[in-house]
Structures are given as C-alpha cells and as structure tokens.
Scaffold this active site. Structure first.
Site, mmCIF file in Angstrom:
data_model
loop_
_atom_site.group_PDB
_atom_site.id
_atom_site.type_symbol
_atom_site.label_atom_id
_atom_site.label_comp_id
_atom_site.label_asym_id
_atom_site.label_seq_id
_atom_site.Cartn_x
_atom_site.Cartn_y
_atom_site.Cartn_z
ATOM 1 N N GLY B 295 0.833 -1.212 0.000
ATOM 2 C CA GLY B 295 0.000 0.000 0.000
ATOM 3 C C GLY B 295 0.858 1.249 0.000
ATOM 4 O O GLY B 295 1.971 1.272 -0.544
ATOM 5 N N SER B 296 0.334 2.278 0.671
ATOM 6 C CA SER B 296 0.929 3.612 0.537
ATOM 7 C C SER B 296 2.350 3.736 1.074
ATOM 8 O O SER B 296 3.003 4.750 0.828
ATOM 9 C CB SER B 296 0.046 4.625 1.260
ATOM 10 N N THR B 297 2.834 2.742 1.833
ATOM 11 C CA THR B 297 4.218 2.844 2.322
ATOM 12 C C THR B 297 5.195 2.853 1.148
ATOM 13 O O THR B 297 6.379 3.131 1.337
ATOM 14 C CB THR B 297 4.562 1.679 3.268
ATOM 15 N N LEU B 298 4.691 2.557 -0.057
ATOM 16 C CA LEU B 298 5.585 2.565 -1.224
ATOM 17 C C LEU B 298 5.639 3.919 -1.928
ATOM 18 O O LEU B 298 6.487 4.145 -2.779
ATOM 19 C CB LEU B 298 5.146 1.472 -2.219
#
Lengths: 140, 576
Positions: B295-298
């Site tokens: 998810g958004s941690t990328l």
C-alpha cells in the site's frame, strides 16, 4: 650366595614393591582427578543453570509484571518534561570552568555526576500549583 | 673315593639318544615360536580386541552447543545438561508401584510406558528424552532394573515467547530447526569428543589410554538484537493486536546506520520452551516469510524516483482534482479530494491520484530500477530461514494502470523485512543497508541508491506525515522529530480485493540523525479502524518512545509540545 648378590636381591624386592605402590597411587590420584573433573563439569552445568535462571528473572516482561504487582507504573505523559541537550550544556560549562585559571583551586565535578541520562526525565507535579516540585529553574 | 675305577659307571650311551633329545627340545621350541607368532602376529588384533573388551572403554565427551546472546551479552538461548531415560526391553521389569511412580515422574500415562516397553522391535527404547537432572535422579532412585540414563542437553530460552520467531529452536538431537538456531547451526554446534580409558570393576576410570578426539564446544553467537527493545516491540505488538482484534502482526526494528536488526516480533507466537501443541500458524515468521501488498508505504519510492529523474520538486503542484483519475477503464480513487497538492502534500495526505500522476510522468524503468535497487523482488539475505523475496514484475510488461497502482503499493508484494530495509535509503543519506542479525563492531558500508539530496527531501516529506494534517499524528514521539509513512491495503482474496486490510507504518527517529527504524504490520484489524495511521502508528510511537529512552538517545526536538490530539477518522484516512 655372596653378600652383594643378597643386597641386589633386597634392592630388587624393594623396587618391585615400590613399583606396585606407585602404580596403585597413580591410579588413586587419577581417580581423584577424574572425580574433580566431574565435579568441575557439574559446577559448570550449575553455572549455566543459574545463568538461564537469572536471564529468566531479569527478562523485561517479568520485571514489568512484578512492577505492576507493586503498583508501580511509568510516569504519565504530562508528568514528563523533556530536558533537551543538557549534557552538552554541562560539558560546555565544565570545559569553560576548567579553562579558567582558578580551575585547579575549585574542583570541577565530573560531568557524569551532574548529568543523568536525560532523554526523558519525570517529575511529580504539585496538584495545587500544577508545577513540577523538584525541577531546577531553567531546566527547560 | 676314586670313581674312575668303578666300572659300573663306565656306561656308554648311544649317540643318537642325545641327538633325539636335542631334536625334540628344538621341536618343542619351534612349536612355541610358531604359537607365539600365531598369537602375537597373526591373531594379535583379534586378541587385543578381546582383551580390550574386558577392561577398556571408549567414553564420549559431550560438547556444549554455543550460547546465543543479545548485543548486551544477555543469554537468549543456553544449553543445559539433561538426561534421556531408556529401557532395555529384555531386562525392564517393574512392579505396579514402580510403574505408578515412573508414570508420575515422566508425566506419561502408564499405558504409554507399557506400550513402549512391550511393543516394537529391538531391545532399545527411549521412554522420555531431555529430562532435567533432578527428575532423572528421582527416576534413578526408584531402582527399576533395565532402565538406563543417557546424558545429553536441553535448550533453554529464558525470554520465552518474545524471542520465539527470532531464535527458533533445536530438536532433541540438538540440531537447529528454526530461526537463528538453524541459520548459525554450523557455528553453534559442538563436536563431541571421545577417549579410550581403562575402567575398573566398579566402573571408575582408572587410566587414560588415548585421546581419540578432543571435544569442541560450539561457538557463542552475539546477535544484533537488544532484548529490551525486543520486549517493547513484542509488548506493543500484542497490545495493538488485542486492541484491534487483529488476526496477525509483525514488527521489526533496525539500526539504519548499520542494518542491524534490533528487534523482530510476530503474532501469533509460541513458547519455545514448551512446544507440544504449537501450530504451523504460530511458527510462522511473518516479518520475513510472508509477503503482502504494502500500500501507501511505497509512495515515497515513487516520489524519490521522480525527484531523482528531476521530474518534480517537493513544491511542484500536482492536480488531484476531485480525487478520481481515469486510466483506461480503471479509476484511481482518493478518500478525500485534495485539489491542487504539492508533492510534499501528496505524501503527507497519502494521495493515490497524486502518486499515480507522478508515476505516469516517469518511464516504468525508472520506478522498476529503484524498486529493485532497494531490494524488492529479492530476498533480503539477513540469514533467517524461509525469507521471502516478494514479487515485482518486469517493467516491460507494465501497463499504465499497473504503473499507477504500483506507485501506491498495489500489484507488488514485499515482506516487512524488505520494507524496513528499503526505508534505510531515507534514513541513511540514500544508502540501502544490508540487513544483519549479528552485532557489528565497526561501520558498515551500504550501497547508494539515491542522492543524499533526494533522501533528505523525502525525509522532510515523511516528517509532515506525523504532523496534525498528515495521516499519522499518532506516530509522534514526544521530544523527537519523527519521519514515517502509513500504509493501508486491501487484502487479496481469491484474486479479488476484499474488505479485509493490512495496516502498516514504517518510520524512523530522530529525524535529524536517524538511529532507529521501525516497521509495523497489522493483519486484518477488525474493530472498525483499519487505517495504518490509527492501527499501526500507535505501535510505532509506543515502541519508538520506549526504545529511544532505553538506548539513551538525545531528543532532537525537546521543545515540541506534541501529542497532537488523536486524528479524526478523516485525517488518518488514506486511499486503500
């Protein structure tokens, strides 16, 4: 039989007995050594057992459990005041004092005794004043 | 008296008689010599063996397995002497009272003991292995004929559950089966020695004949792990799992300067000292063996790739419009429409549309290169068994929608260990650090993946995430500047995204000079909250605050009057 032959014969007997005695003694000493080695092994095993026991007793989860049983708890967030880089301030102060001419006459306390690990320090608050009761002025 | 005059003495014997006696004597000697040669030469080995059997014995000298210690030399795994009890089926005899006593001591039903002794082939059978010496002594005091003891070792794990997945365990033969125990098997394993001795009738050793092999104890292994930080990680993870009624979770703490793993905890876990009823689910080391869509941690990597390619600056305005973006038939959503956002705000508010727009301005190869450089798609090689490499498809097969979704961490799978490692580029001036489980004494060199300027710019953006307007104010740590990124991803269920989530947070502190990097993953929170900023960020905050205090790390923002009030669901929300 000549006298010298007899003397040699006596010597032979004495030597034979000495050999038997020494052999017996060596076996006894060896058995003692083995016993002590076994004892050493047992002590080493005891040491390991105690080390394992100690590691279990000081494990953080047990310490926290015991602390909670003693009704101890971490200071509340609002009772914590962050001190900042006090160690650096004290280091500067200390080096400045030492550079002065009278530094030798006035012993400077080592920094470690002044500065506690100051990442987070707790302070109880006086419920009336809502102020920390034992914080030095200008600590923040 | 003159004998010579006596004729009776003048006997003349036949000459052959003397010769005969001589020959017979020689023959007798020959027989003796032949027999001697036969015994001493031809049959010597057999006879020596028979003689040795009567008094000489080869005894085994057991070597200890090495200890596993934490970075402060606190023992984490230690071998203790133990005894296995075995029975000779032919000789074992016991009356009902003895059987009852044995059953109590061995904690085995009487039927089990009887079955073991009476059924099966061969004379030798183990009744119970790895008993403590105290119990073994009590067994021996019952004086059951045909019951014998065999010395060995038992592995003890003083920290129990909290280190379970990291350390693993050994089998009854003292061989590593999981975790560090199997990774460092060759270093930890001891080599048993042997010596030939002479024993007397009571069985005491009375002479050393030869030393066949010196026992070689195993070497100790000093891990990079700090057991105090590990405890905090385990405790905070457990609290979050309980609070959110989650299915599973994992936490990893790194030193971003060296790549040392300071803590690694998973839930569900197990007690390595009592593994009778452990299930495979409990054994699973999720932080390294499981992959998930991050998810958004990328997103920070997408932004870093764009900054490196000079496509954007932190202040570049990205139009996110009404929070939707059509790419072919597919639509990319944002939870709350942001209008015009700067690149920094795209990270702060975790805008999918913003990330997708930035990604589509880049050639797929640039993104793929950065993902691969930081280690996605490859095993992190930290030395744990079963490390997963995750999946990054080759950029040549990316369609625009895939490039867009990959920019916010969908269509790609990583493990928590990979994710934690990849963030070292933002914490360590653009260098990706190799992960290690061993304590490092000197500086460790990483590999530069992005420029220090890009790393610093992304770090500044990550600091905004924990501000009140960001998605994770709950990740703040009092007195410290914190940088990090939330992630919330739908889980795939039979090829379709379901309404089950993985909430994660990766961050580091102090942001001015990062010393600790923490990655948190909570699988399927089920109490309503599922955003990384609400579920995973508090784990980060609690763990980071405690760990910074334990390690005596200087606050870099003492004046901050932080804790911002807990964010409303809206501010923590991000597109999933």
């Amino acid at each position: 039989m000549r006298r010298s032959d007899f003397a040699l014969f006596v010597c032979l007997i004495i030597c034979a007995i000495a050999v038997v005695h020494t052999q017996h003694r060596s076996i006894r000493v060896f058995v003692d050594l083995e016993r002590e080695k076994t004892r050493g092994d047992e002590l080493a095993a005891d040491l390991r057992r105690l080390q394992a026991q100690r590691a279990t007793l000081v494990a953080s989860n047990r310490v926290e459990h015991v602390a909670s049983e003693m009704k101890m708890h971490l200071p509340d967030t609002h009772a914590v005041i962050v001190m900042g880089n006090q160690r650096q301030d004290l280091a500067d102060l200390s080096s400045a004092a030492q550079s002065l001419a009278f530094a030798e006459a006035v012993p400077v306390r080592p920094i470690e005794s002044l500065a506690k690990p100051q990442s987070l320090m707790s302070a109880e608050k006086d419920p009336k004043t809502k102020q920390p009761t034992h914080l030095a002025k200008g600590a923040r | 008296m003159n004998y010579k005059g006596n004729t009776a003495l003048h006997l003349r014997l036949e000459g052959w008689r003397a010769s005969l006696v001589l020959v017979l004597l020689l023959l007798a000697f020959m027989v003796l010599v032949i027999r001697a040669v036969f015994l001493q030469g031809l049959h010597a080995d057999f006879l020596q063996h028979k003689g040795d059997e009567r008094y000489s014995r080869v005894i085994e000298e057991r070597a200890y397995r090495g200890e596993v210690l934490d970075r402060n030399k606190d023992p984490l795994a230690i071998s203790l002497p133990a005894v296995s009890v075995w029975a000779s089926r032919e000789d074992a005899e016991m009356n009902p009272v003895q059987l009852q006593q044995l059953s109590t001591l061995l904690e085995m039903p009487k039927e089990d003991i009887n079955r073991r002794i009476n059924e099966g082939r061969g004379n030798f059978v183990y009744l119970k292995r790895q008993l403590s010496q105290e119990v073994a002594q009590k067994v021996s005091d019952i004086h059951i004929p045909g019951l014998f003891e065999q010395k060995g070792f038992r592995r003890s794990y003083p920290k129990g559950e909290m280190m379970a997945h990291l350390l693993g365990f050994t089998d009854v033969e003292d061989r590593g089966q999981e975790g560090v125990e199997v990774t460092f098997q060759s270093v930890l394993a001891g080599l048993n020695g042997a010596r030939r001795v002479i024993k007397d009738r009571p069985g005491s050793v009375i002479e050393d004949v030869e030393n066949i092999r010196e026992p070689r104890p195993g070497h100790d292994v000093v891990l990079s792990v700090d057991s105090r930080v590990q405890y905090l990680a385990w405790r905070e993870l457990h609290a979050a799992i309980t609070r959110n009624k989650a299915k599973a979770g994992a936490v990893m703490v790194l030193d971003p300067r060296t790549g040392e793993v300071l803590a690694l905890a998973n839930y569900p876990d197990y007690n390595p000292n009592a593994r009778e009823h452990v299930t495979l689910t409990q054994l699973r080391n999720r932080a390294v063996a499981d992959t998930y869509e991050p998810g958004s941690t990328l997103k920070p990597f997408t932004i870093a790739a764009a900054l490196e390619a000079h496509k954007v600056t932190p202040a570049t305005i990205i139009q996110t419009g009404n929070g939707t973006m059509n790419i072919g038939p597919a639509v990319v959503h944002d939870t709350h429409p942001g209008g015009a956002l700067t690149v920094s705000q795209v990270i702060q508010r975790s805008s999918n549309v913003g990330a997708a727009r930035i990604a589509l301005s880049l050639p797929p190869e640039a993104m793929w290169n950065l993902f691969t450089d930081v280690g996605f798609g490859q095993t992190p090689k930290m030395g744990m068994p079963g490390e997963a490499g995750g999946r990054v498809r080759p950029y040549r097969s990316w369609r625009p929608i895939e490039q867009a979704t990959m920019s916010y961490g969908h269509g790609i799978s990583v493990s928590l260990a990979q994710l934690a490692r990849s963030y070292t580029i933002f914490a360590n001036e653009g260098n990706v650090m190799p992960l290690t489980l061993l304590k490092q004494d000197g500086p460790v060199s990483g590999r530069r993946v992005i420029s220090p300027q890009t790393a610093a710019a992304v770090k500044d953006m990550l600091e905004l995430v924990v501000k009140p307007e960001g998605t994770a104010p709950l990740a703040q740590v009092r007195g410290f500047r914190v940088a990090g990124k939330t992630g919330t991803a739908h889980k795939l269920d039979h090829g379709h995204y379901s309404n089950r989530y993985v909430a994660s947070f990766v961050g580091f502190a102090p942001a001015s000079n990062p010393r600790l990097l923490i990655a948190v993953m909570i699988d399927e929170p089920s109490t309503g909250d599922y955003y990384g900023g609400l579920v995973a960020a508090p784990v980060f905050s609690g763990l980071m605050a405690g760990a910074l205090q334990i390690l005596g790390i200087q606050p870099d923002d003492p004046a901050s009057e932080n804790y911002a009030s807990p964010p409303s669901g809206n501010s923590a929300a991000e597109e999933t």
